[in-house]
Motif scaffolding. Structure first.
Motif, PDB file in Angstrom:
ATOM      1  N   ALA A  42     -23.511 -46.940 -15.928  1.00 63.83           N
ATOM      2  CA  ALA A  42     -23.946 -46.425 -14.621  1.00 63.83           C
ATOM      3  C   ALA A  42     -24.485 -47.557 -13.751  1.00 63.83           C
ATOM      4  O   ALA A  42     -24.189 -47.620 -12.552  1.00 63.83           O
ATOM      5  CB  ALA A  42     -25.005 -45.344 -14.811  1.00 63.83           C
ATOM      6  N   ALA A  43     -25.280 -48.447 -14.342  1.00 62.07           N
ATOM      7  CA  ALA A  43     -25.817 -49.574 -13.573  1.00 62.07           C
ATOM      8  C   ALA A  43     -24.688 -50.458 -13.048  1.00 62.07           C
ATOM      9  O   ALA A  43     -24.701 -50.862 -11.876  1.00 62.07           O
ATOM     10  CB  ALA A  43     -26.774 -50.388 -14.435  1.00 62.07           C
ATOM     11  N   LEU A  44     -23.705 -50.747 -13.890  1.00 59.58           N
ATOM     12  CA  LEU A  44     -22.563 -51.548 -13.438  1.00 59.58           C
ATOM     13  C   LEU A  44     -21.771 -50.818 -12.365  1.00 59.58           C
ATOM     14  O   LEU A  44     -21.350 -51.419 -11.371  1.00 59.58           O
ATOM     15  CB  LEU A  44     -21.657 -51.883 -14.622  1.00 59.58           C
ATOM     16  N   MET A  45     -21.568 -49.543 -12.566  1.00 63.80           N
ATOM     17  CA  MET A  45     -20.791 -48.745 -11.628  1.00 63.80           C
ATOM     18  C   MET A  45     -21.433 -48.769 -10.240  1.00 63.80           C
ATOM     19  O   MET A  45     -20.763 -49.073  -9.242  1.00 63.80           O
ATOM     20  CB  MET A  45     -20.706 -47.306 -12.154  1.00 63.80           C
ATOM     21  N   ARG A  52     -23.406 -61.941  -9.775  1.00 67.41           N
ATOM     22  CA  ARG A  52     -23.682 -62.421 -11.129  1.00 67.41           C
ATOM     23  C   ARG A  52     -23.572 -61.281 -12.146  1.00 67.41           C
ATOM     24  O   ARG A  52     -23.081 -61.465 -13.251  1.00 67.41           O
ATOM     25  CB  ARG A  52     -25.068 -63.046 -11.192  1.00 67.41           C
ATOM     26  N   LEU A  53     -23.997 -60.096 -11.769  1.00 68.90           N
ATOM     27  CA  LEU A  53     -23.974 -58.954 -12.683  1.00 68.90           C
ATOM     28  C   LEU A  53     -22.565 -58.394 -12.871  1.00 68.90           C
ATOM     29  O   LEU A  53     -22.196 -57.999 -13.975  1.00 68.90           O
ATOM     30  CB  LEU A  53     -24.911 -57.861 -12.163  1.00 68.90           C
ATOM     31  N   THR A  54     -21.779 -58.370 -11.808  1.00 67.19           N
ATOM     32  CA  THR A  54     -20.476 -57.706 -11.882  1.00 67.19           C
ATOM     33  C   THR A  54     -19.298 -58.642 -12.134  1.00 67.19           C
ATOM     34  O   THR A  54     -18.221 -58.168 -12.514  1.00 67.19           O
ATOM     35  CB  THR A  54     -20.209 -56.922 -10.585  1.00 67.19           C
ATOM     36  N   ASP A  55     -19.454 -59.938 -11.924  1.00 66.14           N
ATOM     37  CA  ASP A  55     -18.327 -60.863 -12.091  1.00 66.14           C
ATOM     38  C   ASP A  55     -17.674 -60.803 -13.476  1.00 66.14           C
ATOM     39  O   ASP A  55     -16.433 -60.805 -13.560  1.00 66.14           O
ATOM     40  CB  ASP A  55     -18.733 -62.293 -11.754  1.00 66.14           C
ATOM     41  N   ILE A 105     -10.974 -54.316  -3.075  1.00 67.45           N
ATOM     42  CA  ILE A 105     -10.319 -53.190  -3.753  1.00 67.45           C
ATOM     43  C   ILE A 105     -10.522 -53.292  -5.260  1.00 67.45           C
ATOM     44  O   ILE A 105     -10.683 -52.276  -5.939  1.00 67.45           O
ATOM     45  CB  ILE A 105      -8.811 -53.141  -3.387  1.00 67.45           C
ATOM     46  N   VAL A 106     -10.556 -54.503  -5.790  1.00 67.94           N
ATOM     47  CA  VAL A 106     -10.843 -54.690  -7.217  1.00 67.94           C
ATOM     48  C   VAL A 106     -12.251 -54.185  -7.520  1.00 67.94           C
ATOM     49  O   VAL A 106     -12.487 -53.577  -8.565  1.00 67.94           O
ATOM     50  CB  VAL A 106     -10.673 -56.167  -7.639  1.00 67.94           C
ATOM     51  N   TRP A 107     -13.191 -54.388  -6.608  1.00 65.10           N
ATOM     52  CA  TRP A 107     -14.551 -53.878  -6.802  1.00 65.10           C
ATOM     53  C   TRP A 107     -14.542 -52.359  -6.867  1.00 65.10           C
ATOM     54  O   TRP A 107     -15.242 -51.768  -7.686  1.00 65.10           O
ATOM     55  CB  TRP A 107     -15.473 -54.338  -5.684  1.00 65.10           C
ATOM     56  N   PHE A 113     -15.498 -49.766  -9.970  1.00 64.49           N
ATOM     57  CA  PHE A 113     -16.328 -48.564  -9.871  1.00 64.49           C
ATOM     58  C   PHE A 113     -15.640 -47.387 -10.568  1.00 64.49           C
ATOM     59  O   PHE A 113     -16.254 -46.686 -11.366  1.00 64.49           O
ATOM     60  CB  PHE A 113     -16.594 -48.242  -8.397  1.00 64.49           C
ATOM     61  N   VAL A 114     -14.354 -47.222 -10.284  1.00 70.95           N
ATOM     62  CA  VAL A 114     -13.605 -46.109 -10.879  1.00 70.95           C
ATOM     63  C   VAL A 114     -13.469 -46.286 -12.396  1.00 70.95           C
ATOM     64  O   VAL A 114     -13.626 -45.329 -13.158  1.00 70.95           O
ATOM     65  CB  VAL A 114     -12.223 -45.970 -10.207  1.00 70.95           C
ATOM     66  N   TRP A 115     -13.200 -47.511 -12.859  1.00 73.13           N
ATOM     67  CA  TRP A 115     -13.098 -47.767 -14.303  1.00 73.13           C
ATOM     68  C   TRP A 115     -14.404 -47.449 -15.011  1.00 73.13           C
ATOM     69  O   TRP A 115     -14.413 -46.860 -16.094  1.00 73.13           O
ATOM     70  CB  TRP A 115     -12.702 -49.216 -14.572  1.00 73.13           C
ATOM     71  N   MET A 116     -15.521 -47.851 -14.428  1.00 69.13           N
ATOM     72  CA  MET A 116     -16.824 -47.568 -15.055  1.00 69.13           C
ATOM     73  C   MET A 116     -17.093 -46.069 -15.079  1.00 69.13           C
ATOM     74  O   MET A 116     -17.618 -45.539 -16.059  1.00 69.13           O
ATOM     75  CB  MET A 116     -17.959 -48.275 -14.313  1.00 69.13           C
ATOM     76  N   PHE A 117     -16.703 -45.378 -14.013  1.00 70.78           N
ATOM     77  CA  PHE A 117     -16.859 -43.922 -13.984  1.00 70.78           C
ATOM     78  C   PHE A 117     -16.084 -43.275 -15.119  1.00 70.78           C
ATOM     79  O   PHE A 117     -16.611 -42.444 -15.857  1.00 70.78           O
ATOM     80  CB  PHE A 117     -16.390 -43.376 -12.628  1.00 70.78           C
ATOM     81  N   TRP A 118     -14.820 -43.677 -15.297  1.00 74.32           N
ATOM     82  CA  TRP A 118     -13.999 -43.071 -16.339  1.00 74.32           C
ATOM     83  C   TRP A 118     -14.449 -43.485 -17.740  1.00 74.32           C
ATOM     84  O   TRP A 118     -14.336 -42.700 -18.689  1.00 74.32           O
ATOM     85  CB  TRP A 118     -12.518 -43.380 -16.115  1.00 74.32           C
TER      86      TRP A 118
END
Length: 106
Positions: A21-24, A51-54, A72-74, A78-83
């Motif tokens: 969730a934090a990454l998302m 730094r956190l998401t790279d 768009i990759v960002w 978001f969608v990958w972390m959700f799934w």
């Protein structure tokens, strides 16, 4: 069962769910902030988001076509972390290891 007992009992669910969730939401924040801030900005919030998401975005970029813009990759991140959160919850539900609501409903 109180909240502390729930966390201690189901730490294997809550901890990965919290990290995902934090990454998302950090990826969503990076996307929204990226609308206003340059990619090489010295802004400390922007640098923290990067730094956190790279590391995660590097993995996502390997399966994303190179023609896709970084913003768009960002959003894909978001969608990958959700799934991943959905799969985690569903897997633990199937294995009967997920936390459930206390008390019976009708």
């Amino acid at each position: 069962m109180d909240i502390a007992d729930s966390f201690a009992r189901y730490w294997y669910f809550h901890l990965p769910n919290f990290v995902l969730a934090a990454l998302m939401y950090t990826m969503l924040g990076r996307f929204l902030l990226g609308l206003f801030v340059d990619a090489d900005s010295p802004n400390y919030i922007w640098r923290f988001f990067c730094r956190l998401t790279d590391p995660v975005l590097t993995a996502i970029a390997t399966v994303t076509p190179k023609a896709v813009p970084p913003a768009i990759v960002w959003l894909f991140g978001f969608v990958w972390m959700f799934w991943l959160r959905i799969v985690l919850h569903y897997t633990l539900l199937v294995l009967n290891l997920a936390p459930r609501l206390a008390g019976g409903g009708s």
